[in-house]
Design a protein around this motif. Structure first.
Motif, short mmCIF file in Angstrom:
data_model
loop_
_atom_site.label_atom_id
_atom_site.label_comp_id
_atom_site.label_asym_id
_atom_site.label_seq_id
_atom_site.Cartn_x
_atom_site.Cartn_y
_atom_site.Cartn_z
N ALA A 1 5.01 -3.14 1.16
CA ALA A 1 6.11 -3.33 0.22
C ALA A 1 6.53 -4.80 0.16
N SER A 2 6.57 -5.47 1.31
CA SER A 2 6.97 -6.88 1.34
C SER A 2 5.93 -7.76 0.66
N VAL A 3 4.64 -7.41 0.81
CA VAL A 3 3.58 -8.18 0.14
C VAL A 3 3.74 -8.11 -1.37
N VAL A 4 4.11 -6.92 -1.85
CA VAL A 4 4.24 -6.71 -3.30
C VAL A 4 5.53 -7.32 -3.85
N MET B 1 -2.51 -4.88 -6.14
CA MET B 1 -1.45 -4.97 -5.12
C MET B 1 -0.52 -3.76 -5.20
N ALA B 2 -0.26 -3.29 -6.42
CA ALA B 2 0.61 -2.11 -6.59
C ALA B 2 -0.04 -0.85 -6.02
N ILE B 3 -1.37 -0.81 -6.02
CA ILE B 3 -2.09 0.35 -5.46
C ILE B 3 -1.80 0.50 -3.97
N THR B 4 -1.51 -0.60 -3.28
CA THR B 4 -1.28 -0.54 -1.82
C THR B 4 -0.12 0.37 -1.46
N TYR B 5 0.97 0.32 -2.25
CA TYR B 5 2.11 1.16 -1.88
C TYR B 5 2.19 2.47 -2.65
N SER C 1 3.38 6.39 16.51
CA SER C 1 2.97 6.78 15.16
C SER C 1 4.02 6.39 14.13
N HIS C 2 5.29 6.65 14.45
CA HIS C 2 6.37 6.30 13.52
C HIS C 2 6.43 4.79 13.30
N LEU C 3 6.34 4.03 14.38
CA LEU C 3 6.41 2.57 14.27
C LEU C 3 5.25 2.02 13.44
N THR C 4 4.06 2.59 13.63
CA THR C 4 2.89 2.15 12.86
C THR C 4 3.08 2.42 11.37
N VAL C 5 3.59 3.62 11.02
CA VAL C 5 3.84 3.96 9.62
C VAL C 5 4.90 3.03 9.01
N VAL C 6 5.93 2.73 9.79
CA VAL C 6 6.99 1.80 9.31
C VAL C 6 6.40 0.42 9.01
N ILE C 7 5.55 -0.08 9.90
CA ILE C 7 4.93 -1.39 9.70
C ILE C 7 4.06 -1.39 8.45
N VAL C 8 3.26 -0.33 8.27
CA VAL C 8 2.41 -0.22 7.08
C VAL C 8 3.27 -0.13 5.82
N HIS C 9 4.29 0.74 5.85
CA HIS C 9 5.16 0.98 4.69
C HIS C 9 5.85 -0.31 4.25
N TYR C 10 6.54 -0.96 5.18
CA TYR C 10 7.30 -2.16 4.83
C TYR C 10 6.40 -3.39 4.71
N GLY C 11 5.25 -3.37 5.40
CA GLY C 11 4.31 -4.48 5.27
C GLY C 11 3.75 -4.59 3.86
N VAL D 1 -15.63 4.20 -10.72
CA VAL D 1 -15.58 3.93 -9.27
C VAL D 1 -14.15 4.05 -8.76
N PHE D 2 -13.22 3.43 -9.51
CA PHE D 2 -11.80 3.53 -9.15
C PHE D 2 -11.34 4.99 -9.20
N PHE D 3 -11.78 5.71 -10.22
CA PHE D 3 -11.38 7.12 -10.37
C PHE D 3 -11.81 7.94 -9.16
N LEU D 4 -13.06 7.81 -8.77
CA LEU D 4 -13.59 8.58 -7.63
C LEU D 4 -12.88 8.19 -6.34
N LEU D 5 -12.67 6.89 -6.13
CA LEU D 5 -12.00 6.41 -4.92
C LEU D 5 -10.57 6.93 -4.83
N PHE D 6 -9.81 6.78 -5.93
CA PHE D 6 -8.40 7.20 -5.92
C PHE D 6 -8.28 8.72 -5.88
N LEU D 7 -9.24 9.44 -6.48
CA LEU D 7 -9.22 10.90 -6.42
C LEU D 7 -9.41 11.39 -4.99
N LEU D 8 -10.38 10.80 -4.28
CA LEU D 8 -10.63 11.18 -2.89
C LEU D 8 -9.42 10.86 -2.01
#
Length: 312
Positions: free
Chosen positions: A257-260, A276-280, A245-255, A27-34
């Motif tokens: 990363a900070s959780v991890v 948790m590592a899969i998120t970034y 779009s840039h601001l949204t990507v920055v929030i996702v990227h650093y959000g 299941v993980f393989f198919l999800l991460f492959l897609l």
């Protein structure tokens, strides 16, 4: 010379998802492959659209192409190995392959952060100094900003990898991660240099990422102040839409990363740390082209136009 000549460990075992129930691995393989294929196709589509549409030959989209390139290379450094390990019963990785993976993931990861900072500066100049934009963001100036982002990422990746792999690895050789990551590798190292390298690596990562984050925040503080001075609501909306779009990507990227990286230290299950590592490593690169495609009206229109022209 790196520390290989002094290490008794010639290969490592990536524990990763091997602690999960076996029926979940396909299941993980198919999800991460897609997600991986979508990341590649999404970023390639963005690059092809910018290349073919002359109206997008501007600094903002040049930086977006460079960002897409760094994301493709970042996922190439991590995800194929992850996918192979999900289907394999043998999770060994050689010393050289481990060092290579760390170098490339570090290089492209830091380059990505530096490019996000450059894109924030581009939006700051466009909104706060529009009359000087063409002078400040000339083709040569943009090329230098992109080049320095790649140089900065490469130097950080090289220094970090050399520092870690200069250490002696006496065993055991099980890396509690699905990639060659610094914290689990340092737990396998022995010698008096380990605490120094650990503090040095932590300092470099915090200074680089926090520095980028603070520069982006500073850019947007000036941007918001400039937008609020625009008298018409339509003008304010138009100005902010170029940054959305840039601001949204920055929030996702650093959000993510900070959780991890800023999670409280303490006993954590390996399964939780892995997810948790899969998120970034997988989720953030997957979301980035979606955000830029949907939140950027000009790019969305150009992609639709390019796609429809290929059908006719």
């Amino acid at each position: 010379m790196l520390g290989r000549n002094h290490s008794s460990v010639s290969e490592f075992i990536l524990v990763g998802f091997s602690t999960f129930p076996r029926h979940l691995l396909p299941v993980f393989f198919l999800l991460f492959l897609l997600m991986y294929l979508f990341t590649l196709l999404g970023n390639l589509l963005i690059m092809a659209t910018v290349w073919s549409e002359r109206s997008l030959h501007t600094p903002m989209y040049l930086f977006l192409c460079a960002l897409s390139t760094s994301e493709i290379l970042y996922t190439l450094a991590i995800t194929p190995r992850l996918l192979a390990d999900l289907l394999s019963t043998r999770h060994t990785i050689t010393w050289t392959a481990c060092a290579s993976q760390m170098f490339f993931s570090f290089t492209f990861g830091f380059t990505h952060s530096f490019l996000l900072t450059v894109m924030g500066y581009d939006r700051y100049v466009a909104i706060c100094h529009p009359l000087r934009y063409n002078m400040l963001m000339s083709p040569r100036g943009c090329a230098c900003l992109v080049a320095w982002s790649w140089v900065g990422g490469s130097v950080t990746g090289l220094v970090g990898t050399m520092a870690v792999f200069h250490l002696t690895f006496c065993g055991p050789n099980e890396i509690h991660h699905f990639l060659c990551h610094v914290p689990p590798l340092l737990k396998l190292a022995c010698g008096t240099d380990v605490p120094v390298v650990a503090k040095g690596m932590g300092l470099v990562c915090i200074m680089a990422l926090l520095g980028c984050c603070l520069l982006i925040l500073l850019s947007y503080a000036f941007i918001v102040a400039a937008i609020l001075r625009i008298p018409s609501a339509e003008g304010r909306h138009k100005a902010f839409s170029t940054c959305a779009s840039h601001l949204t990507v920055v929030i996702v990227h650093y959000g993510f990363a900070s959780v991890v990286y800023l999670k409280p230290k303490g006993p954590q299950s390996l399964e939780r740390d892995t997810l948790m590592a899969i998120t970034y490593t997988v989720l953030t690169p997957f979301l980035s082209p979606i955000i830029f495609s949907l939140r950027n009206k000009e790019l969305k229109t150009a992609m639709t136009k390019t796609f429809l022209s290929k059908l006719h």
